[in-house]
Design a protein around this motif. Structure first.
Motif, PDB file in Angstrom:
ATOM      1  N   ASP A   1      -4.228   7.906  12.410  1.00 29.36           N
ATOM      2  CA  ASP A   1      -4.225   9.146  11.617  1.00 29.36           C
ATOM      3  C   ASP A   1      -2.810   9.575  11.243  1.00 29.36           C
ATOM      4  N   ARG A   2      -1.866   9.409  12.166  1.00 24.31           N
ATOM      5  CA  ARG A   2      -0.471   9.765  11.862  1.00 24.31           C
ATOM      6  C   ARG A   2       0.099   8.850  10.779  1.00 24.31           C
ATOM      7  N   PHE A   3      -0.247   7.550  10.839  1.00 22.64           N
ATOM      8  CA  PHE A   3       0.240   6.613   9.825  1.00 22.64           C
ATOM      9  C   PHE A   3      -0.354   6.954   8.455  1.00 22.64           C
ATOM     10  N   VAL A   4      -1.638   7.239   8.411  1.00 26.39           N
ATOM     11  CA  VAL A   4      -2.287   7.647   7.160  1.00 26.39           C
ATOM     12  C   VAL A   4      -1.598   8.898   6.607  1.00 26.39           C
ATOM     13  N   ALA A   5      -1.357   9.869   7.443  1.00 19.93           N
ATOM     14  CA  ALA A   5      -0.705  11.108   7.002  1.00 19.93           C
ATOM     15  C   ALA A   5       0.707  10.836   6.479  1.00 19.93           C
ATOM     16  N   ALA A   6       1.430   9.931   7.139  1.00 22.56           N
ATOM     17  CA  ALA A   6       2.783   9.587   6.691  1.00 22.56           C
ATOM     18  C   ALA A   6       2.750   8.942   5.307  1.00 22.56           C
ATOM     19  N   LEU A   7       1.819   8.031   5.085  1.00 24.69           N
ATOM     20  CA  LEU A   7       1.692   7.403   3.766  1.00 24.69           C
ATOM     21  C   LEU A   7       1.338   8.440   2.707  1.00 24.69           C
ATOM     22  N   GLN A   8       0.404   9.330   3.039  1.00 27.77           N
ATOM     23  CA  GLN A   8      -0.029  10.342   2.074  1.00 27.77           C
ATOM     24  C   GLN A   8       1.097  11.303   1.709  1.00 27.77           C
TER      25      GLN A   8
ATOM     26  N   ALA B   1      -2.000   3.863  -1.687  1.00 32.17           N
ATOM     27  CA  ALA B   1      -2.183   3.329  -0.333  1.00 32.17           C
ATOM     28  C   ALA B   1      -3.664   3.176  -0.057  1.00 32.17           C
ATOM     29  N   ASP B   2      -3.988   2.082   0.624  1.00 39.13           N
ATOM     30  CA  ASP B   2      -5.382   1.809   0.978  1.00 39.13           C
ATOM     31  C   ASP B   2      -5.456   1.267   2.393  1.00 39.13           C
ATOM     32  N   ALA B   3      -6.455   1.711   3.142  1.00 40.10           N
ATOM     33  CA  ALA B   3      -6.812   1.072   4.404  1.00 40.10           C
ATOM     34  C   ALA B   3      -7.689  -0.109   4.017  1.00 40.10           C
ATOM     35  N   VAL B   4      -7.380  -1.295   4.562  1.00 40.60           N
ATOM     36  CA  VAL B   4      -8.092  -2.506   4.146  1.00 40.60           C
ATOM     37  C   VAL B   4      -8.639  -3.260   5.340  1.00 40.60           C
TER      38      VAL B   4
END
Length: 163
Positions: free
Chosen positions: A82-89, A97-100
């Motif tokens: 979740d922290r990584f997703v937030a950093a990318l956003q 950015a996409d989670a794959v």
């Protein structure tokens, strides 16, 4: 949501030029200004249309470097993902950015003023996320196709967009 032929035509038109007036759209597809207005409102309300934007050429505004990046991240803590997703956003240099699923956990596109700025971004991410691994960056040499147009046909059923 089911789309009829008029909805599909509206979507195809506004994807090419979202500055068309409702009257211009109506003239093109055989609807009144108010009919187009109602349909556009419904498409917005149901998140079929989730943004009205202008696409800007990054190199024209000082970002000549574009990198397509893939990476994996070990979830050493429950909140790492979740922290990584937030950093990318939150990062303005990350434009997509996409989670794959597959060899990588994420793919994302970075724009930068130069290679040093790109390398600094990657090092910043490695510092903030020590379990970041398999970082692969592919430098974009030239664009072969640009755009975000989605082909729309009538009678398709759609779910609201995830924003």
């Amino acid at each position: 949501m089911k789309l009829d032929a008029k909805d599909a035509k509206i979507l195809n038109l506004v994807q090419l030029n979202n500055r068309l007036s409702k009257s211009e759209i109506g003239d093109e597809i055989g609807l009144t200004h108010s009919g187009v207005s109602r349909r556009l409102q419904r498409l917005h309300d149901r998140s079929v249309i989730f943004a009205d934007v202008a696409l800007v050429a990054p190199e024209a505004v000082g970002y000549p470097v574009r990198m397509n990046v893939s990476c994996s991240i070990e979830r050493d803590r429950l909140d790492t993902y979740d922290r990584f997703v937030a950093a990318l956003q939150a990062d303005p240099m990350v434009v997509n950015a996409d989670a794959v699923m597959g060899k990588s956990d994420f793919t994302f596109t970075v724009i930068a003023r130069d290679m040093d700025a790109y390398l600094n971004l990657i090092e910043r991410y490695r510092g903030a996320f020590p379990t970041l691994s398999s970082v692969t960056g592919l430098a974009v040499l030239r664009s072969v196709k640009r755009g975000l147009k989605i082909p729309v046909e009538p009678t398709s059923v759609f779910r609201p967009a995830n924003r």
